[in-house]
Write a protein that holds these residues in place. Structure first.
Motif, PDB file in Angstrom:
ATOM      1  N   GLY A   1     108.191  64.379 -27.103  1.00  0.00           N
ATOM      2  CA  GLY A   1     109.630  64.560 -27.256  1.00  0.00           C
ATOM      3  C   GLY A   1     110.451  63.378 -26.803  1.00  0.00           C
ATOM      4  N   GLN A   2     109.823  62.208 -26.731  1.00  0.00           N
ATOM      5  CA  GLN A   2     110.534  61.041 -26.224  1.00  0.00           C
ATOM      6  C   GLN A   2     111.397  60.378 -27.296  1.00  0.00           C
ATOM      7  OE1 GLN A   2     107.865  58.397 -24.071  1.00  0.00           O
ATOM      8  NE2 GLN A   2     108.138  59.680 -22.264  1.00  0.00           N
ATOM      9  N   ARG A   3     112.503  59.808 -26.842  1.00  0.00           N
ATOM     10  CA  ARG A   3     113.436  59.094 -27.700  1.00  0.00           C
ATOM     11  C   ARG A   3     113.009  57.632 -27.737  1.00  0.00           C
ATOM     12  NH1 ARG A   3     118.627  59.672 -29.791  1.00  0.00           N
ATOM     13  NH2 ARG A   3     120.075  57.929 -29.462  1.00  0.00           N
ATOM     14  N   ILE A   4     112.822  57.084 -28.951  1.00  0.00           N
ATOM     15  CA  ILE A   4     112.266  55.740 -29.129  1.00  0.00           C
ATOM     16  C   ILE A   4     113.388  54.724 -29.325  1.00  0.00           C
ATOM     17  CG2 ILE A   4     110.723  54.289 -30.490  1.00  0.00           C
ATOM     18  CD1 ILE A   4     109.280  56.573 -29.080  1.00  0.00           C
ATOM     19  N   VAL A   5     113.331  53.649 -28.549  1.00  0.00           N
ATOM     20  CA  VAL A   5     114.276  52.533 -28.663  1.00  0.00           C
ATOM     21  C   VAL A   5     113.506  51.295 -29.104  1.00  0.00           C
ATOM     22  CG1 VAL A   5     115.949  51.084 -27.455  1.00  0.00           C
ATOM     23  CG2 VAL A   5     115.738  53.503 -26.850  1.00  0.00           C
ATOM     24  N   PHE A   6     114.102  50.528 -30.020  1.00  0.00           N
ATOM     25  CA  PHE A   6     113.407  49.369 -30.594  1.00  0.00           C
ATOM     26  C   PHE A   6     114.253  48.118 -30.445  1.00  0.00           C
ATOM     27  CE2 PHE A   6     112.078  47.173 -34.751  1.00  0.00           C
ATOM     28  CZ  PHE A   6     111.014  46.523 -34.135  1.00  0.00           C
ATOM     29  N   VAL A   7     113.598  47.034 -30.003  1.00  0.00           N
ATOM     30  CA  VAL A   7     114.244  45.726 -29.865  1.00  0.00           C
ATOM     31  C   VAL A   7     113.430  44.715 -30.674  1.00  0.00           C
ATOM     32  CG1 VAL A   7     114.996  43.912 -28.282  1.00  0.00           C
ATOM     33  CG2 VAL A   7     115.047  46.317 -27.541  1.00  0.00           C
ATOM     34  N   PRO A   8     113.875  44.352 -31.889  1.00  0.00           N
ATOM     35  CA  PRO A   8     113.143  43.363 -32.682  1.00  0.00           C
ATOM     36  C   PRO A   8     113.482  41.940 -32.221  1.00  0.00           C
ATOM     37  CG  PRO A   8     114.598  44.752 -34.049  1.00  0.00           C
ATOM     38  CD  PRO A   8     115.012  44.908 -32.629  1.00  0.00           C
ATOM     39  N   THR A   9     112.462  41.108 -32.020  1.00  0.00           N
ATOM     40  CA  THR A   9     112.698  39.720 -31.626  1.00  0.00           C
ATOM     41  C   THR A   9     111.697  38.807 -32.335  1.00  0.00           C
ATOM     42  OG1 THR A   9     111.134  39.361 -29.780  1.00  0.00           O
ATOM     43  CG2 THR A   9     113.113  40.655 -29.299  1.00  0.00           C
ATOM     44  N   MET A  10     111.956  37.507 -32.224  1.00  0.00           N
ATOM     45  CA  MET A  10     110.987  36.510 -32.683  1.00  0.00           C
ATOM     46  C   MET A  10     110.311  35.821 -31.499  1.00  0.00           C
ATOM     47  SD  MET A  10     112.164  34.848 -36.272  1.00  0.00           S
ATOM     48  CE  MET A  10     113.295  33.629 -35.634  1.00  0.00           C
ATOM     49  N   GLY A  11     110.461  36.427 -30.302  1.00  0.00           N
ATOM     50  CA  GLY A  11     109.795  35.879 -29.137  1.00  0.00           C
ATOM     51  C   GLY A  11     110.535  34.716 -28.501  1.00  0.00           C
ATOM     52  N   ASN A  12     109.841  33.975 -27.641  1.00  0.00           N
ATOM     53  CA  ASN A  12     110.442  32.925 -26.816  1.00  0.00           C
ATOM     54  C   ASN A  12     111.665  33.498 -26.110  1.00  0.00           C
ATOM     55  OD1 ASN A  12     110.571  30.322 -25.707  1.00  0.00           O
ATOM     56  ND2 ASN A  12     112.067  29.669 -27.241  1.00  0.00           N
ATOM     57  N   LEU A  13     111.432  34.567 -25.385  1.00  0.00           N
ATOM     58  CA  LEU A  13     112.510  35.403 -24.885  1.00  0.00           C
ATOM     59  C   LEU A  13     113.291  34.740 -23.755  1.00  0.00           C
ATOM     60  CD1 LEU A  13     110.647  38.837 -24.829  1.00  0.00           C
ATOM     61  CD2 LEU A  13     111.903  37.764 -26.713  1.00  0.00           C
ATOM     62  N   HIS A  14     114.604  34.944 -23.779  1.00  0.00           N
ATOM     63  CA  HIS A  14     115.485  34.490 -22.711  1.00  0.00           C
ATOM     64  C   HIS A  14     116.222  35.712 -22.143  1.00  0.00           C
ATOM     65  CE1 HIS A  14     118.639  34.917 -25.705  1.00  0.00           C
ATOM     66  NE2 HIS A  14     118.077  33.984 -26.472  1.00  0.00           N
ATOM     67  N   GLU A  15     117.164  35.454 -21.224  1.00  0.00           N
ATOM     68  CA  GLU A  15     117.854  36.553 -20.545  1.00  0.00           C
ATOM     69  C   GLU A  15     118.601  37.454 -21.515  1.00  0.00           C
ATOM     70  OE1 GLU A  15     117.871  33.423 -19.669  1.00  0.00           O
ATOM     71  OE2 GLU A  15     117.731  33.150 -17.504  1.00  0.00           O
ATOM     72  N   GLY A  16     119.069  36.887 -22.627  1.00  0.00           N
ATOM     73  CA  GLY A  16     119.768  37.700 -23.613  1.00  0.00           C
ATOM     74  C   GLY A  16     118.860  38.754 -24.213  1.00  0.00           C
ATOM     75  N   HIS A  17     117.639  38.358 -24.555  1.00  0.00           N
ATOM     76  CA  HIS A  17     116.677  39.330 -25.082  1.00  0.00           C
ATOM     77  C   HIS A  17     116.373  40.413 -24.046  1.00  0.00           C
ATOM     78  CE1 HIS A  17     115.448  35.688 -27.562  1.00  0.00           C
ATOM     79  NE2 HIS A  17     115.678  36.598 -28.493  1.00  0.00           N
ATOM     80  N   ILE A  18     116.167  39.985 -22.817  1.00  0.00           N
ATOM     81  CA  ILE A  18     115.801  40.939 -21.767  1.00  0.00           C
ATOM     82  C   ILE A  18     116.940  41.928 -21.529  1.00  0.00           C
ATOM     83  CG2 ILE A  18     115.113  41.179 -19.356  1.00  0.00           C
ATOM     84  CD1 ILE A  18     113.015  39.931 -21.323  1.00  0.00           C
ATOM     85  N   SER A  19     118.178  41.474 -21.686  1.00  0.00           N
ATOM     86  CA  SER A  19     119.308  42.398 -21.514  1.00  0.00           C
ATOM     87  C   SER A  19     119.295  43.489 -22.585  1.00  0.00           C
ATOM     88  CB  SER A  19     120.638  41.632 -21.561  1.00  0.00           C
ATOM     89  OG  SER A  19     120.939  41.176 -22.879  1.00  0.00           O
ATOM     90  N   LEU A  20     118.747  43.185 -23.762  1.00  0.00           N
ATOM     91  CA  LEU A  20     118.635  44.199 -24.809  1.00  0.00           C
ATOM     92  C   LEU A  20     117.643  45.283 -24.384  1.00  0.00           C
ATOM     93  CD1 LEU A  20     118.426  41.950 -28.025  1.00  0.00           C
ATOM     94  CD2 LEU A  20     120.462  42.774 -26.833  1.00  0.00           C
ATOM     95  N   VAL A  21     116.553  44.855 -23.767  1.00  0.00           N
ATOM     96  CA  VAL A  21     115.552  45.814 -23.275  1.00  0.00           C
ATOM     97  C   VAL A  21     116.149  46.661 -22.155  1.00  0.00           C
ATOM     98  CG1 VAL A  21     113.326  46.042 -22.108  1.00  0.00           C
ATOM     99  CG2 VAL A  21     113.624  44.354 -23.952  1.00  0.00           C
ATOM    100  N   THR A  22     116.844  46.009 -21.232  1.00  0.00           N
ATOM    101  CA  THR A  22     117.466  46.731 -20.120  1.00  0.00           C
ATOM    102  C   THR A  22     118.454  47.767 -20.634  1.00  0.00           C
ATOM    103  OG1 THR A  22     117.221  44.770 -18.719  1.00  0.00           O
ATOM    104  CG2 THR A  22     118.776  46.455 -17.988  1.00  0.00           C
ATOM    105  N   GLU A  23     119.248  47.378 -21.616  1.00  0.00           N
ATOM    106  CA  GLU A  23     120.180  48.326 -22.228  1.00  0.00           C
ATOM    107  C   GLU A  23     119.416  49.444 -22.927  1.00  0.00           C
ATOM    108  OE1 GLU A  23     123.889  49.942 -23.510  1.00  0.00           O
ATOM    109  OE2 GLU A  23     123.407  48.417 -21.996  1.00  0.00           O
ATOM    110  N   GLY A  24     118.322  49.085 -23.582  1.00  0.00           N
ATOM    111  CA  GLY A  24     117.536  50.080 -24.292  1.00  0.00           C
ATOM    112  C   GLY A  24     117.035  51.190 -23.389  1.00  0.00           C
ATOM    113  N   LEU A  25     116.722  50.850 -22.154  1.00  0.00           N
ATOM    114  CA  LEU A  25     116.223  51.850 -21.205  1.00  0.00           C
ATOM    115  C   LEU A  25     117.267  52.914 -20.894  1.00  0.00           C
ATOM    116  CD1 LEU A  25     114.371  49.394 -18.792  1.00  0.00           C
ATOM    117  CD2 LEU A  25     113.287  51.105 -20.265  1.00  0.00           C
TER     118      LEU A  25
END
Length: 280
Positions: A21-45
């Motif tokens: 019953g979990q709600r799925i969150v998706f963050v598509p990237t092309m890698g070489n991650l920086h703080e901006g990408h990580i903020s998307l994951v943090t928001e996703g949580l």
């Protein structure tokens, strides 16, 4: 955190989470991650129970003379950053996994009109590559929520339109552009800049902000404002690609009565193409 490389593995894990019953969150990237990408994951949580980040340098969205081969691939470092951020699953497929018949034989998703100007005009075929791979990833992951950064403002608009037009049950969330302390929008391509170019690069956002201040002060000759900005870019060693003042919703040229205005800009500094935007 687990990393998988095949669609079969991905779907198996997604199915397990769905059964819980979990709600799925998706963050598509092309890698070489920086703080901006990580903020998307943090928001996703904050929007779901299980966050999946994809890392895939999509060849379909690169032009013939663009930086596909040199685009930085840093999977190990990306995994470390994602694990520390609380990401649950990394999907890191090969091009063969995504395009088993090759790109020439791949069905494509074309989003009309909104892809024809700005970056769409400068990079023919780019947004077809973006919309196609994002649709494919959405079908693989089947998320409830997908999160993107607003630095790629036109890309976000394209994805919103695709999801709306095709009646996809996915909530699209856009987060503000992550910036370095000097104002430069964070980008994987910033690593291409020389030390001298890196010192100059923040002037792109400075010039965008200056133009925004003029608009807020009442200036409404948008053509003249764009020309002034392009001249400033040239004076600061940039080669302007475009500097467009648009309606935030339609991305068409802003009118006197436009209530929400976005300034979209792209410019080369040396061999590096930088993009940025602000919404007024």
């Amino acid at each position: 955190m687990k990393t998988v490389h095949t669609i079969k593995e991905l779907r198996s894990i997604v199915a397990q989470q769905r059964k819980k019953g979990q709600r799925i969150v998706f963050v598509p990237t092309m890698g070489n991650l920086h703080e901006g990408h990580i903020s998307l994951v943090t928001e996703g949580l904050t929007h779901g129970d299980f966050v999946i980040t994809s890392i895939f340098v999509n060849p379909m969205q690169f032009g013939a003379n663009e930086d596909l081969d040199s685009y930085p691939r840093t999977l190990e470092q990306d995994q470390q950053k994602l694990s520390q951020a609380g990401n649950h699953l990394v999907f890191a497929p090969s091009a063969k996994e995504i395009y088993p018949q090759g790109m020439d034989n791949q069905s494509k998703v074309i989003v009309p009109d909104i892809t024809e100007f700005h970056c769409g005009a400068s990079r023919p075929g780019h947004f077809t590559g973006v919309s196609t791979v994002v649709m494919m990833l959405f079908n693989m992951v089947q998320p409830d929520v997908a999160i993107f950064g607003q630095k790629d403002f036109q890309q976000l608009a394209v994805i919103r339109k695709m999801v709306k037009d095709l009646f996809m049950p996915i909530q699209i969330i856009g987060l503000p552009t992550a910036r370095d302390p000097d104002g430069l929008a964070k980008s994987s391509r910033n690593g291409y800049l020389s030390e001298e170019e890196r010192a100059i690069a923040p002037r792109l956002s400075d010039i965008i902000n200056l133009t925004g201040q003029k608009i807020q002060a009442g200036a409404r000759d948008f053509t003249a404002l764009s020309r002034e900005a392009e001249s400033l870019l040239l004076d600061n060693q940039f080669k302007p690609d475009y500097f467009n003042i648009v309606d935030s919703e339609t991305l068409k040229p802003a009118a006197q009565t436009t209530e929400s205005i976005t300034i979209l800009a792209a410019a080369y500094l040396g061999d590096t193409r930088l993009i940025d935007n602000i919404t007024i």
